[in-house]
Design a protein around this motif. Structure first.
Motif, PDB file in Angstrom:
ATOM      1  N   LEU A  33       0.775  -1.286  -0.055  1.00 23.36           N
ATOM      2  CA  LEU A  33      -0.070  -0.059   0.015  1.00 23.36           C
ATOM      3  C   LEU A  33       0.909   1.347  -0.017  1.00 23.36           C
ATOM      4  O   LEU A  33       0.516   2.403   0.177  1.00 23.36           O
ATOM      5  CB  LEU A  33      -1.015   0.102   1.278  1.00 23.36           C
ATOM      6  CG  LEU A  33      -2.059  -0.954   1.428  1.00 23.36           C
ATOM      7  CD1 LEU A  33      -2.735  -0.971   2.595  1.00 23.36           C
ATOM      8  CD2 LEU A  33      -2.807  -1.365   0.099  1.00 23.36           C
ATOM      9  N   TYR A  50      -1.021   7.566   3.719  1.00 21.79           N
ATOM     10  CA  TYR A  50      -1.283   6.885   5.103  1.00 21.79           C
ATOM     11  C   TYR A  50      -2.609   7.026   5.664  1.00 21.79           C
ATOM     12  O   TYR A  50      -3.376   6.172   6.243  1.00 21.79           O
ATOM     13  CB  TYR A  50      -0.295   7.276   6.270  1.00 21.79           C
ATOM     14  CG  TYR A  50      -0.310   6.253   7.303  1.00 21.79           C
ATOM     15  CD1 TYR A  50      -0.087   4.837   7.250  1.00 21.79           C
ATOM     16  CD2 TYR A  50      -0.348   6.818   8.657  1.00 21.79           C
ATOM     17  CE1 TYR A  50      -0.080   4.002   8.470  1.00 21.79           C
ATOM     18  CE2 TYR A  50      -0.460   6.119   9.599  1.00 21.79           C
ATOM     19  CZ  TYR A  50      -0.284   4.609   9.519  1.00 21.79           C
ATOM     20  OH  TYR A  50      -0.291   3.862  10.695  1.00 21.79           O
ATOM     21  N   GLN A 110      -4.922   4.718   3.943  1.00 19.76           N
ATOM     22  CA  GLN A 110      -4.543   3.367   4.176  1.00 19.76           C
ATOM     23  C   GLN A 110      -5.543   3.029   5.457  1.00 19.76           C
ATOM     24  O   GLN A 110      -6.099   2.032   5.667  1.00 19.76           O
ATOM     25  CB  GLN A 110      -3.336   3.079   4.597  1.00 19.76           C
ATOM     26  CG  GLN A 110      -2.211   3.220   3.399  1.00 19.76           C
ATOM     27  CD  GLN A 110      -0.766   2.681   3.867  1.00 19.76           C
ATOM     28  OE1 GLN A 110      -0.591   2.072   4.805  1.00 19.76           O
ATOM     29  NE2 GLN A 110       0.144   3.518   3.107  1.00 19.76           N
ATOM     30  N   HIS A 150       1.599   0.202   5.396  1.00 20.40           N
ATOM     31  CA  HIS A 150       1.938   0.018   4.209  1.00 20.40           C
ATOM     32  C   HIS A 150       1.868  -1.374   3.669  1.00 20.40           C
ATOM     33  O   HIS A 150       2.053  -1.879   2.380  1.00 20.40           O
ATOM     34  CB  HIS A 150       3.200   0.481   3.866  1.00 20.40           C
ATOM     35  CG  HIS A 150       3.651   1.672   4.549  1.00 20.40           C
ATOM     36  ND1 HIS A 150       2.946   2.835   4.157  1.00 20.40           N
ATOM     37  CD2 HIS A 150       4.585   2.157   5.242  1.00 20.40           C
ATOM     38  CE1 HIS A 150       3.308   4.003   4.586  1.00 20.40           C
ATOM     39  NE2 HIS A 150       4.389   3.568   5.666  1.00 20.40           N
TER      40      HIS A 150
END
Length: 470
Positions: A93, A98, A101, A443
Protein backbone atom coordinates in the motif's frame (compact mmCIF):
# COMPACT_ATOMS: atom_id res chain seq x y z
CA UNK A 1 -16.96 5.12 -14.43
CA UNK A 2 -16.61 4.16 -18.09
CA UNK A 3 -14.35 1.59 -19.70
CA UNK A 4 -13.15 1.89 -23.29
CA UNK A 5 -13.07 -1.88 -23.69
CA UNK A 6 -13.62 -3.79 -26.94
CA UNK A 7 -16.46 -6.33 -27.21
CA UNK A 8 -16.23 -9.32 -24.85
CA UNK A 9 -15.59 -11.69 -27.75
CA UNK A 10 -12.26 -10.02 -28.54
CA UNK A 11 -11.34 -8.65 -25.11
CA UNK A 12 -10.50 -11.64 -22.97
CA UNK A 13 -7.39 -13.01 -24.57
CA UNK A 14 -3.79 -12.66 -23.42
CA UNK A 15 -2.17 -9.53 -24.79
CA UNK A 16 -5.38 -7.54 -25.30
CA UNK A 17 -5.06 -3.87 -24.23
CA UNK A 18 -7.81 -1.48 -23.08
CA UNK A 19 -8.67 1.16 -20.49
CA UNK A 20 -10.36 0.09 -17.29
CA UNK A 21 -11.72 1.79 -14.18
CA UNK A 22 -11.10 0.26 -10.74
CA UNK A 23 -13.47 0.33 -7.77
CA UNK A 24 -11.95 -1.79 -4.97
CA UNK A 25 -8.62 -2.81 -3.41
CA UNK A 26 -7.77 -6.24 -2.01
CA UNK A 27 -5.52 -6.97 0.97
CA UNK A 28 -2.84 -8.35 -1.37
CA UNK A 29 -2.61 -4.95 -3.12
CA UNK A 30 -4.56 -5.89 -6.24
CA UNK A 31 -7.10 -3.38 -7.54
CA UNK A 32 -10.43 -4.76 -8.71
CA UNK A 33 -12.24 -3.73 -11.88
CA UNK A 34 -15.01 -5.21 -13.99
CA UNK A 35 -15.60 -5.35 -17.71
CA UNK A 36 -18.27 -7.21 -19.71
CA UNK A 37 -19.22 -9.14 -16.57
CA UNK A 38 -15.65 -10.33 -15.94
CA UNK A 39 -13.79 -9.46 -12.70
CA UNK A 40 -10.30 -8.13 -13.39
CA UNK A 41 -7.35 -7.89 -10.98
CA UNK A 42 -4.34 -5.59 -11.35
CA UNK A 43 -1.41 -4.46 -9.21
CA UNK A 44 -0.80 -0.71 -9.34
CA UNK A 45 -4.12 1.13 -9.67
CA UNK A 46 -6.21 2.39 -6.75
CA UNK A 47 -9.99 2.62 -6.37
CA UNK A 48 -11.27 5.57 -8.42
CA UNK A 49 -8.44 5.35 -10.93
CA UNK A 50 -8.51 4.45 -14.60
CA UNK A 51 -5.54 2.75 -16.25
CA UNK A 52 -4.56 1.36 -19.60
CA UNK A 53 -3.92 -2.34 -19.01
CA UNK A 54 -2.84 -5.49 -20.82
CA UNK A 55 -4.23 -8.97 -20.09
CA UNK A 56 -1.64 -11.44 -18.81
CA UNK A 57 -3.89 -14.34 -17.75
CA UNK A 58 -7.49 -15.37 -18.36
CA UNK A 59 -9.37 -17.75 -16.07
CA UNK A 60 -12.98 -18.96 -16.28
CA UNK A 61 -14.29 -16.33 -13.85
CA UNK A 62 -11.62 -13.62 -13.83
CA UNK A 63 -8.68 -12.11 -15.66
CA UNK A 64 -5.35 -10.69 -14.49
CA UNK A 65 -3.89 -7.61 -16.15
CA UNK A 66 -0.77 -5.46 -15.86
CA UNK A 67 -0.91 -1.67 -15.74
CA UNK A 68 0.67 0.05 -18.74
CA UNK A 69 -0.27 3.65 -18.01
CA UNK A 70 -2.23 5.52 -15.37
CA UNK A 71 -4.96 7.55 -17.08
CA UNK A 72 -6.99 8.98 -14.17
CA UNK A 73 -5.18 9.52 -10.85
CA UNK A 74 -6.89 9.24 -7.43
CA UNK A 75 -6.50 12.09 -4.94
CA UNK A 76 -5.26 9.58 -2.35
CA UNK A 77 -2.35 8.35 -4.49
CA UNK A 78 1.06 8.70 -2.84
CA UNK A 79 4.59 8.41 -4.20
CA UNK A 80 6.11 5.09 -2.98
CA UNK A 81 9.20 5.65 -0.85
CA UNK A 82 10.85 2.29 -1.59
CA UNK A 83 12.69 1.75 -4.91
CA UNK A 84 11.47 -1.86 -5.20
CA UNK A 85 7.82 -1.23 -4.27
CA UNK A 86 5.64 -3.10 -6.75
CA UNK A 87 8.28 -5.80 -7.12
CA UNK A 88 8.99 -6.83 -3.52
CA UNK A 89 6.05 -8.60 -1.89
CA UNK A 90 6.58 -7.05 1.54
CA UNK A 91 4.45 -3.90 1.14
CA UNK A 92 1.20 -3.55 -0.78
CA UNK A 93 0.00 0.00 0.00
CA UNK A 94 2.88 2.47 -0.32
CA UNK A 95 1.10 4.10 -3.27
CA UNK A 96 -1.82 5.04 -0.97
CA UNK A 97 -1.58 7.97 1.49
CA UNK A 98 -1.31 6.85 5.10
CA UNK A 99 -4.61 8.47 6.10
CA UNK A 100 -6.31 6.61 3.24
CA UNK A 101 -4.65 3.34 4.32
CA UNK A 102 -6.18 3.69 7.79
CA UNK A 103 -9.61 4.46 6.32
CA UNK A 104 -9.34 1.46 3.99
CA UNK A 105 -8.39 -0.85 6.87
CA UNK A 106 -11.36 0.33 8.91
CA UNK A 107 -13.62 -0.49 5.96
CA UNK A 108 -11.93 -3.89 5.59
CA UNK A 109 -12.78 -4.77 9.20
CA UNK A 110 -16.33 -3.42 9.03
CA UNK A 111 -17.10 -5.28 5.80
CA UNK A 112 -15.80 -8.57 7.24
CA UNK A 113 -17.90 -8.24 10.39
CA UNK A 114 -21.00 -7.45 8.36
CA UNK A 115 -20.62 -9.89 5.46
CA UNK A 116 -18.95 -12.85 7.19
CA UNK A 117 -20.03 -12.28 10.79
CA UNK A 118 -23.63 -11.20 10.06
CA UNK A 119 -23.17 -8.69 12.87
CA UNK A 120 -25.20 -5.85 11.37
CA UNK A 121 -24.19 -2.20 11.45
CA UNK A 122 -21.12 -2.58 13.66
CA UNK A 123 -19.39 0.52 14.99
CA UNK A 124 -15.73 0.13 14.04
CA UNK A 125 -13.51 2.82 15.52
CA UNK A 126 -10.93 4.77 13.58
CA UNK A 127 -7.72 2.71 13.46
CA UNK A 128 -4.93 3.65 15.82
CA UNK A 129 -1.86 4.10 13.66
CA UNK A 130 1.65 5.49 13.84
CA UNK A 131 2.73 9.13 13.76
CA UNK A 132 5.77 8.12 11.67
CA UNK A 133 4.85 4.89 9.85
CA UNK A 134 8.30 3.83 8.68
CA UNK A 135 11.22 1.96 10.27
CA UNK A 136 8.90 -0.02 12.55
CA UNK A 137 9.55 -3.73 11.93
CA UNK A 138 11.77 -5.35 14.56
CA UNK A 139 12.35 -8.51 12.52
CA UNK A 140 13.24 -9.26 8.91
CA UNK A 141 13.81 -12.48 6.97
CA UNK A 142 16.19 -12.05 4.05
CA UNK A 143 16.24 -14.63 1.28
CA UNK A 144 19.76 -15.65 0.23
CA UNK A 145 20.05 -15.92 -3.54
CA UNK A 146 22.98 -17.83 -5.01
CA UNK A 147 24.06 -16.93 -8.54
CA UNK A 148 27.14 -18.98 -9.35
CA UNK A 149 29.82 -17.77 -6.94
CA UNK A 150 27.82 -14.66 -6.04
CA UNK A 151 25.48 -14.30 -3.08
CA UNK A 152 22.74 -11.66 -2.91
CA UNK A 153 20.14 -10.78 -0.28
CA UNK A 154 16.55 -9.82 -0.93
CA UNK A 155 12.85 -10.45 -0.38
CA UNK A 156 10.42 -12.56 -2.35
CA UNK A 157 8.67 -10.98 -5.32
CA UNK A 158 4.90 -10.55 -5.16
CA UNK A 159 3.09 -13.91 -5.40
CA UNK A 160 6.34 -15.65 -6.35
CA UNK A 161 9.46 -17.35 -5.03
CA UNK A 162 11.64 -15.21 -7.27
CA UNK A 163 13.96 -12.98 -5.24
CA UNK A 164 14.12 -9.19 -5.51
CA UNK A 165 17.63 -8.03 -4.47
CA UNK A 166 17.63 -5.09 -2.05
CA UNK A 167 20.13 -2.56 -0.74
CA UNK A 168 18.00 -1.52 2.23
CA UNK A 169 14.45 -1.54 3.57
CA UNK A 170 12.61 1.59 4.79
CA UNK A 171 10.06 -0.27 6.96
CA UNK A 172 12.53 -2.17 9.19
CA UNK A 173 14.14 -0.59 12.23
CA UNK A 174 17.26 1.46 11.41
CA UNK A 175 19.46 -1.13 13.15
CA UNK A 176 18.17 -3.82 10.77
CA UNK A 177 18.59 -1.54 7.76
CA UNK A 178 22.24 -1.13 8.72
CA UNK A 179 22.59 -4.92 8.93
CA UNK A 180 21.46 -5.20 5.29
CA UNK A 181 24.27 -2.87 4.24
CA UNK A 182 26.78 -4.74 6.41
CA UNK A 183 25.73 -8.09 4.97
CA UNK A 184 26.19 -6.71 1.48
CA UNK A 185 29.81 -5.89 2.38
CA UNK A 186 30.32 -9.21 4.18
CA UNK A 187 29.24 -11.24 1.14
CA UNK A 188 32.32 -9.92 -0.67
CA UNK A 189 34.63 -10.99 2.18
CA UNK A 190 36.33 -14.34 1.54
CA UNK A 191 36.11 -15.19 5.26
CA UNK A 192 32.33 -15.46 5.06
CA UNK A 193 31.93 -17.15 1.70
CA UNK A 194 31.70 -20.66 3.29
CA UNK A 195 28.89 -19.45 5.59
CA UNK A 196 26.84 -17.54 3.08
CA UNK A 197 27.23 -20.07 0.27
CA UNK A 198 25.26 -22.57 2.39
CA UNK A 199 22.69 -20.13 3.77
CA UNK A 200 19.01 -20.28 2.81
CA UNK A 201 17.85 -17.26 4.80
CA UNK A 202 19.32 -14.66 7.12
CA UNK A 203 16.88 -13.62 9.84
CA UNK A 204 17.61 -10.58 12.00
CA UNK A 205 15.74 -9.29 15.04
CA UNK A 206 16.46 -6.01 16.84
CA UNK A 207 15.32 -4.31 20.01
CA UNK A 208 13.23 -1.18 19.48
CA UNK A 209 16.04 0.93 20.91
CA UNK A 210 18.42 -0.61 18.38
CA UNK A 211 21.08 -1.46 20.94
CA UNK A 212 20.78 -5.24 20.48
CA UNK A 213 20.31 -7.45 17.44
CA UNK A 214 20.61 -11.17 16.78
CA UNK A 215 21.31 -12.54 13.30
CA UNK A 216 20.35 -16.12 12.44
CA UNK A 217 21.82 -17.97 9.46
CA UNK A 218 19.45 -20.70 8.30
CA UNK A 219 20.97 -23.80 6.73
CA UNK A 220 19.65 -27.25 5.86
CA UNK A 221 21.91 -28.94 8.41
CA UNK A 222 24.17 -27.69 11.19
CA UNK A 223 27.12 -26.05 9.45
CA UNK A 224 30.63 -26.12 10.89
CA UNK A 225 31.46 -23.04 8.80
CA UNK A 226 28.81 -21.03 10.66
CA UNK A 227 30.08 -22.22 14.04
CA UNK A 228 33.71 -21.53 13.14
CA UNK A 229 33.13 -18.03 11.78
CA UNK A 230 30.16 -16.86 13.86
CA UNK A 231 32.20 -14.61 16.12
CA UNK A 232 33.99 -13.03 13.15
CA UNK A 233 30.69 -12.45 11.34
CA UNK A 234 29.30 -10.74 14.43
CA UNK A 235 32.27 -8.39 14.37
CA UNK A 236 31.58 -7.55 10.70
CA UNK A 237 27.98 -6.57 11.48
CA UNK A 238 28.01 -3.45 13.72
CA UNK A 239 25.31 -3.49 16.37
CA UNK A 240 24.85 -7.27 16.23
CA UNK A 241 25.15 -8.86 19.68
CA UNK A 242 24.56 -12.50 18.73
CA UNK A 243 24.81 -15.00 15.86
CA UNK A 244 22.87 -18.27 15.70
CA UNK A 245 22.60 -21.14 13.23
CA UNK A 246 19.09 -22.46 12.59
CA UNK A 247 18.84 -25.86 10.87
CA UNK A 248 16.77 -29.04 10.49
CA UNK A 249 14.28 -27.43 8.09
CA UNK A 250 10.85 -29.10 8.13
CA UNK A 251 9.73 -28.02 4.63
CA UNK A 252 10.66 -26.16 1.48
CA UNK A 253 8.73 -23.01 2.43
CA UNK A 254 9.86 -22.88 6.06
CA UNK A 255 12.31 -20.13 7.01
CA UNK A 256 13.59 -21.23 10.43
CA UNK A 257 14.60 -24.77 11.33
CA UNK A 258 13.55 -26.85 14.30
CA UNK A 259 16.95 -26.58 15.96
CA UNK A 260 19.07 -23.59 16.89
CA UNK A 261 22.70 -23.24 17.89
CA UNK A 262 24.28 -20.11 19.35
CA UNK A 263 27.65 -19.56 17.65
CA UNK A 264 28.55 -16.06 18.85
CA UNK A 265 27.42 -13.64 21.53
CA UNK A 266 23.91 -13.84 23.06
CA UNK A 267 21.16 -15.84 21.38
CA UNK A 268 18.43 -13.38 22.36
CA UNK A 269 17.55 -9.71 22.55
CA UNK A 270 15.84 -7.89 25.40
CA UNK A 271 12.81 -5.70 24.83
CA UNK A 272 10.78 -3.61 27.26
CA UNK A 273 7.13 -2.69 26.72
CA UNK A 274 4.99 -0.90 29.32
CA UNK A 275 7.43 -1.77 32.10
CA UNK A 276 7.67 -5.49 31.23
CA UNK A 277 11.01 -6.95 30.13
CA UNK A 278 11.10 -9.69 27.51
CA UNK A 279 13.96 -11.89 26.38
CA UNK A 280 13.20 -12.86 22.80
CA UNK A 281 15.01 -15.60 20.88
CA UNK A 282 15.22 -15.81 17.07
CA UNK A 283 12.50 -18.46 16.85
CA UNK A 284 10.06 -16.74 19.22
CA UNK A 285 6.78 -15.35 18.01
CA UNK A 286 6.93 -11.70 19.06
CA UNK A 287 4.91 -8.94 17.43
CA UNK A 288 6.95 -7.07 14.83
CA UNK A 289 5.76 -3.57 15.78
CA UNK A 290 6.78 -2.79 19.36
CA UNK A 291 5.25 0.70 19.31
CA UNK A 292 1.78 -0.59 18.37
CA UNK A 293 1.96 -3.41 20.95
CA UNK A 294 2.53 -0.68 23.52
CA UNK A 295 -0.52 1.20 22.21
CA UNK A 296 -2.67 -1.95 22.48
CA UNK A 297 -1.56 -2.44 26.08
CA UNK A 298 -2.31 1.16 26.96
CA UNK A 299 -5.71 0.82 25.30
CA UNK A 300 -6.55 -2.12 27.59
CA UNK A 301 -5.26 -0.52 30.79
CA UNK A 302 -8.55 1.06 31.96
CA UNK A 303 -10.12 -2.41 32.11
CA UNK A 304 -7.27 -3.67 34.30
CA UNK A 305 -7.44 -1.08 37.06
CA UNK A 306 -8.37 -3.77 39.54
CA UNK A 307 -6.99 -7.33 39.56
CA UNK A 308 -8.82 -10.02 37.57
CA UNK A 309 -8.58 -13.73 36.90
CA UNK A 310 -7.52 -13.91 33.24
CA UNK A 311 -7.07 -16.89 30.92
CA UNK A 312 -4.70 -16.09 28.04
CA UNK A 313 -5.32 -18.46 25.13
CA UNK A 314 -2.53 -18.76 22.54
CA UNK A 315 -0.26 -16.92 24.99
CA UNK A 316 2.98 -17.45 23.05
CA UNK A 317 6.00 -16.23 25.00
CA UNK A 318 3.73 -14.36 27.41
CA UNK A 319 3.71 -10.93 25.77
CA UNK A 320 0.25 -10.00 27.05
CA UNK A 321 0.05 -12.47 29.95
CA UNK A 322 2.99 -10.76 31.66
CA UNK A 323 1.48 -7.33 31.02
CA UNK A 324 -1.77 -8.45 32.66
CA UNK A 325 0.22 -9.82 35.60
CA UNK A 326 2.22 -6.59 35.86
CA UNK A 327 -1.13 -4.79 36.20
CA UNK A 328 -1.97 -7.02 39.17
CA UNK A 329 -4.07 -9.82 37.64
CA UNK A 330 -3.67 -13.57 38.06
CA UNK A 331 -3.10 -15.18 34.66
CA UNK A 332 -3.33 -18.73 33.31
CA UNK A 333 -1.69 -18.99 29.89
CA UNK A 334 -2.05 -21.80 27.35
CA UNK A 335 0.32 -22.29 24.41
CA UNK A 336 1.20 -25.26 22.18
CA UNK A 337 4.87 -24.41 21.53
CA UNK A 338 7.26 -25.87 24.10
CA UNK A 339 9.91 -23.27 23.30
CA UNK A 340 7.41 -20.42 23.73
CA UNK A 341 6.19 -21.76 27.07
CA UNK A 342 9.76 -22.09 28.27
CA UNK A 343 10.50 -18.48 27.35
CA UNK A 344 7.25 -17.32 28.92
CA UNK A 345 8.28 -18.91 32.22
CA UNK A 346 11.76 -17.41 32.00
CA UNK A 347 10.33 -13.97 31.29
CA UNK A 348 7.95 -14.31 34.24
CA UNK A 349 10.95 -14.92 36.51
CA UNK A 350 12.87 -12.08 34.86
CA UNK A 351 10.08 -9.70 35.91
CA UNK A 352 9.43 -11.21 39.33
CA UNK A 353 5.92 -12.27 38.26
CA UNK A 354 6.20 -16.00 38.88
CA UNK A 355 3.56 -15.87 41.61
CA UNK A 356 0.96 -14.27 39.30
CA UNK A 357 1.20 -16.43 36.18
CA UNK A 358 0.88 -20.12 35.38
CA UNK A 359 1.65 -21.47 31.94
CA UNK A 360 0.40 -24.71 30.42
CA UNK A 361 1.86 -26.34 27.34
CA UNK A 362 -0.69 -27.92 25.03
CA UNK A 363 -3.04 -27.24 22.16
CA UNK A 364 -5.63 -24.71 23.21
CA UNK A 365 -8.60 -26.73 21.95
CA UNK A 366 -7.50 -29.73 24.03
CA UNK A 367 -6.36 -27.81 27.11
CA UNK A 368 -9.68 -26.02 27.61
CA UNK A 369 -11.48 -29.40 27.79
CA UNK A 370 -9.30 -30.75 30.62
CA UNK A 371 -10.42 -30.40 34.24
CA UNK A 372 -7.71 -27.78 34.90
CA UNK A 373 -8.61 -25.84 31.77
CA UNK A 374 -12.35 -25.91 32.49
CA UNK A 375 -11.72 -24.77 36.05
CA UNK A 376 -9.53 -21.89 34.87
CA UNK A 377 -12.23 -20.71 32.46
CA UNK A 378 -14.97 -21.02 35.09
CA UNK A 379 -12.94 -18.85 37.47
CA UNK A 380 -11.94 -16.33 34.79
CA UNK A 381 -13.35 -12.85 34.56
CA UNK A 382 -11.63 -12.22 31.21
CA UNK A 383 -10.60 -14.62 28.45
CA UNK A 384 -7.97 -13.07 26.20
CA UNK A 385 -7.42 -14.62 22.76
CA UNK A 386 -4.58 -13.79 20.37
CA UNK A 387 -4.75 -16.71 17.91
CA UNK A 388 -2.75 -17.22 14.71
CA UNK A 389 -4.14 -16.01 11.38
CA UNK A 390 -6.43 -19.04 11.06
CA UNK A 391 -8.31 -17.86 14.15
CA UNK A 392 -9.72 -19.98 16.96
CA UNK A 393 -11.93 -23.07 16.61
CA UNK A 394 -15.46 -24.12 17.62
CA UNK A 395 -14.24 -26.45 20.37
CA UNK A 396 -12.32 -23.67 22.12
CA UNK A 397 -15.04 -21.06 21.66
CA UNK A 398 -17.69 -23.48 22.86
CA UNK A 399 -15.68 -24.26 26.02
CA UNK A 400 -15.27 -20.55 26.67
CA UNK A 401 -19.01 -19.91 26.29
CA UNK A 402 -20.04 -22.96 28.33
CA UNK A 403 -17.78 -21.80 31.18
CA UNK A 404 -19.70 -18.54 31.25
CA UNK A 405 -16.64 -16.28 31.02
CA UNK A 406 -18.24 -12.81 31.32
CA UNK A 407 -15.69 -10.89 29.22
CA UNK A 408 -13.80 -11.89 26.08
CA UNK A 409 -11.01 -9.77 24.61
CA UNK A 410 -10.09 -11.01 21.14
CA UNK A 411 -7.00 -9.70 19.32
CA UNK A 412 -6.93 -10.77 15.67
CA UNK A 413 -4.63 -10.31 12.69
CA UNK A 414 -7.23 -11.47 10.15
CA UNK A 415 -10.64 -9.76 9.79
CA UNK A 416 -12.21 -12.78 8.04
CA UNK A 417 -11.43 -15.37 10.73
CA UNK A 418 -12.21 -12.78 13.41
CA UNK A 419 -15.68 -12.25 11.90
CA UNK A 420 -16.28 -16.01 11.73
CA UNK A 421 -15.38 -16.47 15.41
CA UNK A 422 -17.39 -13.44 16.56
CA UNK A 423 -20.43 -14.86 14.77
CA UNK A 424 -20.00 -18.07 16.78
CA UNK A 425 -19.71 -16.20 20.08
CA UNK A 426 -22.67 -13.95 19.26
CA UNK A 427 -24.79 -17.06 18.75
CA UNK A 428 -23.71 -18.16 22.25
CA UNK A 429 -25.07 -14.98 23.82
CA UNK A 430 -22.09 -12.60 23.70
CA UNK A 431 -22.56 -8.99 22.68
CA UNK A 432 -19.98 -6.80 20.94
CA UNK A 433 -18.38 -4.00 22.89
CA UNK A 434 -15.40 -2.18 21.39
CA UNK A 435 -14.08 -2.88 17.88
CA UNK A 436 -10.71 -1.14 17.62
CA UNK A 437 -8.31 -1.69 14.69
CA UNK A 438 -4.59 -1.06 15.17
CA UNK A 439 -2.15 -0.52 12.31
CA UNK A 440 0.42 -3.12 13.30
CA UNK A 441 1.70 -3.35 9.71
CA UNK A 442 1.73 0.06 7.96
CA UNK A 443 1.89 -0.01 4.14
CA UNK A 444 0.64 -3.60 4.02
CA UNK A 445 -2.81 -5.10 3.60
CA UNK A 446 -2.79 -6.48 7.15
CA UNK A 447 -4.63 -5.03 10.15
CA UNK A 448 -4.76 -6.00 13.82
CA UNK A 449 -8.14 -5.66 15.55
CA UNK A 450 -9.04 -5.79 19.25
CA UNK A 451 -12.66 -6.68 19.99
CA UNK A 452 -14.30 -6.88 23.41
CA UNK A 453 -17.37 -9.04 24.03
CA UNK A 454 -19.49 -9.37 27.13
CA UNK A 455 -22.54 -11.07 28.55
CA UNK A 456 -25.25 -8.98 30.15
CA UNK A 457 -25.95 -10.68 33.44
CA UNK A 458 -27.03 -9.24 36.80
CA UNK A 459 -24.06 -8.47 39.00
CA UNK A 460 -21.44 -8.60 36.24
CA UNK A 461 -18.96 -5.74 36.28
CA UNK A 462 -18.72 -3.47 33.25
CA UNK A 463 -15.17 -3.19 31.91
CA UNK A 464 -14.35 -0.03 30.03
CA UNK A 465 -11.29 0.09 27.81
CA UNK A 466 -10.30 2.58 25.20
CA UNK A 467 -9.51 6.19 24.40
CA UNK A 468 -8.86 7.37 27.93
CA UNK A 469 -5.55 5.46 27.83
CA UNK A 470 -4.30 6.91 24.53
Amino acid sequence: MTNSAPPASTLFRAGAEFELGFHDLLANGQAVGRSSGMVIFCFGPLPGETARVRITAVKPKYAVVEMLQLVVRAVDRAEPFCPVFGQCGGCQLQHLTYAAQLHWKRTLVRNALQRIGDLGDVLVREPIGMSAPRHYRNKMSLVVKHEGAQTRFGFYRQRSHDVVPIQGCPVVLPALDRIIASLDRARQDERFRPILSRARHVVARSSHAGDQAVVTVTTSVAEKAVADSGQALMGALPGVTGITNSYDISGANVILGRRHLAVGGRAYIEEEIQGVRYRVSPASFFQVNTAIVSRIMRFMQPGLRRPHQIVDLYCGTGTFALFFAKMGSQVYGIEESAAAIREAGENAQLNGLGDRVRFHRGSVEHAVSTPVGRSALQDAHIAFLDPPRKGSDPRTLDALANAGVPHVWYLSCDPATLARDLKFLAAKGYRLGVVQPFDMFPHTGHVETLVTLYRERPGDETLEIGPSSN
